[in-house]
Design a protein around this motif. Sequence first.
Motif, PDB file in Angstrom:
ATOM      1  N   HIS A 139     -17.590  -3.914   2.248  1.00  0.00           N
ATOM      2  CA  HIS A 139     -17.303  -4.681   3.464  1.00  0.00           C
ATOM      3  C   HIS A 139     -16.032  -5.504   3.249  1.00  0.00           C
ATOM      4  CE1 HIS A 139     -18.137  -6.950   7.124  1.00  0.00           C
ATOM      5  NE2 HIS A 139     -17.832  -8.043   6.447  1.00  0.00           N
ATOM      6  N   GLY A 140     -15.092  -5.369   4.179  1.00  0.00           N
ATOM      7  CA  GLY A 140     -13.845  -6.122   4.086  1.00  0.00           C
ATOM      8  C   GLY A 140     -12.707  -5.375   3.429  1.00  0.00           C
ATOM      9  N   ASP A 141     -12.984  -4.207   2.806  1.00  0.00           N
ATOM     10  CA  ASP A 141     -11.908  -3.428   2.191  1.00  0.00           C
ATOM     11  C   ASP A 141     -10.932  -2.935   3.252  1.00  0.00           C
ATOM     12  OD1 ASP A 141     -12.716  -3.676  -0.408  1.00  0.00           O
ATOM     13  OD2 ASP A 141     -13.601  -1.679  -0.572  1.00  0.00           O
ATOM     14  N   LEU A 142      -9.675  -2.817   2.868  1.00  0.00           N
ATOM     15  CA  LEU A 142      -8.663  -2.192   3.713  1.00  0.00           C
ATOM     16  C   LEU A 142      -8.403  -0.790   3.178  1.00  0.00           C
ATOM     17  CD1 LEU A 142      -6.048  -5.063   4.220  1.00  0.00           C
ATOM     18  CD2 LEU A 142      -7.788  -4.275   5.830  1.00  0.00           C
ATOM     19  N   LYS A 161      -9.782  -1.711   8.509  1.00  0.00           N
ATOM     20  CA  LYS A 161     -10.626  -2.629   7.750  1.00  0.00           C
ATOM     21  C   LYS A 161     -12.069  -2.151   7.865  1.00  0.00           C
ATOM     22  CE  LYS A 161     -11.381  -7.586   7.040  1.00  0.00           C
ATOM     23  NZ  LYS A 161     -11.007  -8.944   7.518  1.00  0.00           N
ATOM     24  N   ARG A 163     -16.074  -2.446   7.959  1.00  0.00           N
ATOM     25  CA  ARG A 163     -17.170  -3.350   8.310  1.00  0.00           C
ATOM     26  C   ARG A 163     -18.481  -2.651   7.976  1.00  0.00           C
ATOM     27  NH1 ARG A 163     -16.732  -7.607  11.798  1.00  0.00           N
ATOM     28  NH2 ARG A 163     -18.855  -7.178  12.514  1.00  0.00           N
ATOM     29  N   ARG A 164     -19.304  -3.312   7.194  1.00  0.00           N
ATOM     30  CA  ARG A 164     -20.629  -2.773   6.866  1.00  0.00           C
ATOM     31  C   ARG A 164     -21.695  -3.672   7.465  1.00  0.00           C
ATOM     32  NH1 ARG A 164     -21.602   1.348   3.610  1.00  0.00           N
ATOM     33  NH2 ARG A 164     -19.959   2.197   2.265  1.00  0.00           N
ATOM     34  N   GLY A 176      -8.937  -7.013  12.814  1.00  0.00           N
ATOM     35  CA  GLY A 176     -10.294  -7.118  13.337  1.00  0.00           C
ATOM     36  C   GLY A 176     -10.488  -6.551  14.728  1.00  0.00           C
ATOM     37  N   GLN A 195      -7.027  -6.302  -1.954  1.00  0.00           N
ATOM     38  CA  GLN A 195      -6.395  -7.557  -1.581  1.00  0.00           C
ATOM     39  C   GLN A 195      -6.258  -8.466  -2.804  1.00  0.00           C
ATOM     40  OE1 GLN A 195      -5.311  -8.227   1.805  1.00  0.00           O
ATOM     41  NE2 GLN A 195      -5.548  -6.026   1.514  1.00  0.00           N
ATOM     42  N   LYS A 197      -6.477 -11.536  -5.114  1.00  0.00           N
ATOM     43  CA  LYS A 197      -7.375 -12.680  -5.110  1.00  0.00           C
ATOM     44  C   LYS A 197      -6.573 -13.963  -5.331  1.00  0.00           C
ATOM     45  CE  LYS A 197     -11.503 -10.229  -6.682  1.00  0.00           C
ATOM     46  NZ  LYS A 197     -12.598 -10.188  -7.695  1.00  0.00           N
TER      47      LYS A 197
END
Length: 206
Positions: A139-142, A161, A163-164, A176, A195, A197
Motif C-alpha cells: 500500500h502506497g508504493d508507486l 500509486k 492502494r490496498r 491520489g 520513495q 525515507k
Amino acid sequence: MGWLTMTRLGMAPYETPKAYLDAQLTYERPATGETPFRALRVLKSVYSGSAYYAAVELYDESGARLYVTAIICLVRWNPKAADGHIFGYKDMDEDMGPCEAACPRSVLELLTSSTHPHALDWRRRCYRMLELTERTIAHGDLIRFPEPMQFTDGSRHADFKVRREGRKLTLTLPDGRGRFKISRLLERRFEIIRQPKVARTFFPAA
C-alpha cells in the motif's frame, strides 16, 4: 492434439477437472510384444481454472525413476453447459513448448533436468513469469510501466500509486486522483519506485 470434451458421465467417477486429469496421468501399462512397459504417476499438480500443470514421474518396472517432466492441459469447465459437455481439455508436454507459461514453482522444482530446447525455453519463460508474479507491492508504493497505458476514457498514464484495501488492490494517479484497474497486473512489467525515507529530526527539550 486437439480438444477432448465430455459430459459428467464421461468424467465419472471424478467430480473435478483436477481429479480427472490426475487419474489420467497415473497408470501402469505392462509390456506387450514390441511395446515396452510404461508407467506414470503425478507427483504434484495445480489447477488454476483455465490451465492444469503437473509434474509427472515416469518410472520403470522396478519402480525406479526415469525422469520427471511437465504436463500442461488447457481446461474448459462449465458445469452448466447447455449441451451437457461440461469439461474439455487439451494436453501437451513441455517438450512441445506450450504458450502457457504460468506453471507454479511447486511443480517446476520437481522436474528433472532436460536437454530438449523447447522444454528449456518453456521453463525459462515460466521462471520469468514467476519473477513478475511473486513481486510484492505494498500500500502506497508507486509503480511505473515502461510505456503509458491507455484507458477507456482516452487518458494515458505510466505512473500509479497502489492502494490496498484488504485483499483488494486498486491504482490511482500519484496524486491520489482517479481509480484504475489493470488486468493481470502482476504479470506485466513495471518498476517499483521506492520513495526516499526522510529521517525524523528530534530537538532536545529546552
